[in-house]
Design an enzyme around this catalytic site. Sequence first.
Site, mmCIF file in Angstrom:
data_model
loop_
_atom_site.group_PDB
_atom_site.id
_atom_site.type_symbol
_atom_site.label_atom_id
_atom_site.label_comp_id
_atom_site.label_asym_id
_atom_site.label_seq_id
_atom_site.Cartn_x
_atom_site.Cartn_y
_atom_site.Cartn_z
ATOM 1 N N SER A 161 55.618 56.144 28.231
ATOM 2 C CA SER A 161 55.476 55.033 27.294
ATOM 3 C C SER A 161 54.191 54.562 26.894
ATOM 4 O O SER A 161 53.143 54.519 27.917
ATOM 5 C CB SER A 161 56.017 53.187 28.441
ATOM 6 O OG SER A 161 55.257 51.960 27.686
ATOM 7 N N GLU B 24 50.014 54.036 41.837
ATOM 8 C CA GLU B 24 50.935 53.706 43.100
ATOM 9 C C GLU B 24 52.248 54.422 41.623
ATOM 10 O O GLU B 24 51.307 54.778 40.514
ATOM 11 C CB GLU B 24 51.064 52.213 42.376
ATOM 12 C CG GLU B 24 50.032 51.322 43.748
ATOM 13 C CD GLU B 24 50.444 49.827 43.381
ATOM 14 O OE1 GLU B 24 51.002 49.742 42.684
ATOM 15 O OE2 GLU B 24 49.724 49.042 44.551
ATOM 16 N N CYS C 65 57.680 46.911 36.331
ATOM 17 C CA CYS C 65 56.314 46.407 35.640
ATOM 18 C C CYS C 65 55.369 45.571 35.349
ATOM 19 O O CYS C 65 55.909 44.417 35.702
ATOM 20 C CB CYS C 65 57.066 46.586 34.069
ATOM 21 S SG CYS C 65 58.524 47.086 33.402
HETATM 22 N N1 SAH Z 1 50.297 52.113 29.560
HETATM 23 C C1 SAH Z 1 51.584 51.861 28.757
HETATM 24 C C2 SAH Z 1 52.715 52.132 30.464
HETATM 25 C C3 SAH Z 1 52.204 51.377 31.341
HETATM 26 S S1 SAH Z 1 53.223 49.994 31.464
HETATM 27 C C4 SAH Z 1 52.144 50.702 27.869
HETATM 28 O O1 SAH Z 1 51.912 49.807 27.746
HETATM 29 O O2 SAH Z 1 53.176 51.212 27.317
HETATM 30 C C5 SAH Z 1 54.539 49.816 31.444
HETATM 31 C C6 SAH Z 1 55.847 48.189 30.407
HETATM 32 O O3 SAH Z 1 55.248 46.993 31.253
HETATM 33 C C7 SAH Z 1 54.836 48.651 28.673
HETATM 34 O O4 SAH Z 1 55.878 48.587 28.128
HETATM 35 C C8 SAH Z 1 54.053 46.760 29.243
HETATM 36 O O5 SAH Z 1 54.142 46.394 27.674
HETATM 37 C C9 SAH Z 1 54.933 46.167 30.453
HETATM 38 N N2 SAH Z 1 54.155 45.373 31.697
HETATM 39 C C10 SAH Z 1 52.834 44.521 32.150
HETATM 40 N N3 SAH Z 1 53.286 43.981 32.700
HETATM 41 C C11 SAH Z 1 53.862 43.302 32.542
HETATM 42 C C12 SAH Z 1 54.913 42.707 33.487
HETATM 43 N N4 SAH Z 1 53.894 41.369 33.798
HETATM 44 N N5 SAH Z 1 55.859 41.834 32.975
HETATM 45 C C13 SAH Z 1 56.564 42.479 32.289
HETATM 46 N N6 SAH Z 1 56.128 43.814 31.414
HETATM 47 C C14 SAH Z 1 55.262 43.904 31.606
#
Ligand code: SAH
Length: 403
Positions: free
Chosen positions: A243, A91, A385
């Site tokens: 990230s 996605e 996110c």
């Molecule tokens: N794998 C990398 C980048 C993708 S996730 C990482 O984890 O950094 C991007 C961001 O979304 C990360 O900061 C993660 O902590 C956050 N994230 C993941 N699941 C989420 C959720 N259910 N609600 C809000 N943020 C979330």
Amino acid sequence: MPALFGKTLSELTELMQSFGQKPYRARQVWEALYRQRVVSVEDMTTLSQALRERLMTEGWSVELPEIVQTARSVDGTERYLMRMADGETVETVWMPDGDGGERGDGSEAAEEEAAEQVDAEEAVKAGYWDRRGNGRPKSSFGTLAEKGYRRATICISSQVGCAVNCQFCLTAKLGIKRNLTAGEIAGQVAAVLNRHAIQIGKDRINLVFMGMGEPFLNYDEFMQSVRLLVEGIGIPESRMTVSTSGILPGIERFVTEDVRPKLALSLNASNDVVRERVMPITRKWKIAGLLEACNRIPLRTREWVTFEYVLLGGVNDQPEHAREVLDLLKGMRAKVNLIVWNPGPGIDYVQPKPEDVARFQKMLIDGGMPTYIRRPRGRDIYAACGQLKRTVSEEPQLVNLTA
Ligand code: SAH
Ligand code: SF4
């Protein structure tokens, strides 16, 4: 079929040599792929018909990921299901007007203006802008401005699924299927730019490597995609943010890169005990080591390290946690992006109370740490996110616009 998109200039040069062609032909293919963003060999009109036909009969194609499904949110966000050549899907998210999280109290506006100036100069130098007569850009307005947007952010995936297993994240439920190639990562950007008829150099595009997957567990392809996006597509690295969940060896390599995006670290907890519960990967790499590595990044002007912090109700959103975060980040050129946890099916957390979110932010700001709350985008279409997941069955809101 072999893909042309994703190939570097030197790889294209080799290919053209194997066809008995002059090196300048490679440059033409490169320009067609990345500057013009053509979708087929037939569209490479700078090449002779004979050469195009030869490429095609030998099985070469551009092979951009294909947008097979589109969901549009009330806030303008669009979420795309992108299919790769082997049928795997990831996605990608389009957020017109930026992701909002950067703006918070608006203090970044001036920074943005300054960056825009620099970008414009770079764009002219690099020859992205049409020049006419006195060499000024034909128009200073791009497609976005015509549509009333100041900028847009594209959120791209780096892997099919993810192996990291963060307890609050929907992508984790997929497990890992495979890495994306550099061409597939950069290709998501090209496909979205084409869909919106974006003109690089006029339109302001930000990229975030924050979709599905952990970029630092697919390090080489991720970094190669960055180079394609900078040198080929023409998006300045200063407009990109990657990230990571905290893959220490990845951060250590990243520190040494000449061309690199800005870094965001998913901190998500104020101490190792809580972090290990929500991000089991903490067993392997502790917070202190991650921060130490972040501190070694040679920051550029107008650059800081972003710490993302997903607020999970009752778990990491209390005053003692805010105090610990301040202690951790003391003295760092950093800012904090608070993300209110987005719920997903089968995930056992609760959202933080609004007053706890506000208190958390205030405590950090009062402690001297620039802190923003990331505005959730496209929550109604599961584009926010941590909500990116390949299956469509659990998403009744999905509107199929491409069928
Ligand atoms: N794998 C990398 C980048 C993708 S996730 C990482 O984890 O950094 C991007 C961001 O979304 C990360 O900061 C993660 O902590 C956050 N994230 C993941 N699941 C989420 C959720 N259910 N609600 C809000 N943020 C979330
Ligand atoms: Fe993977 Fe990032 Fe989700 Fe963690 S938060 S499971 S690292 S995509």
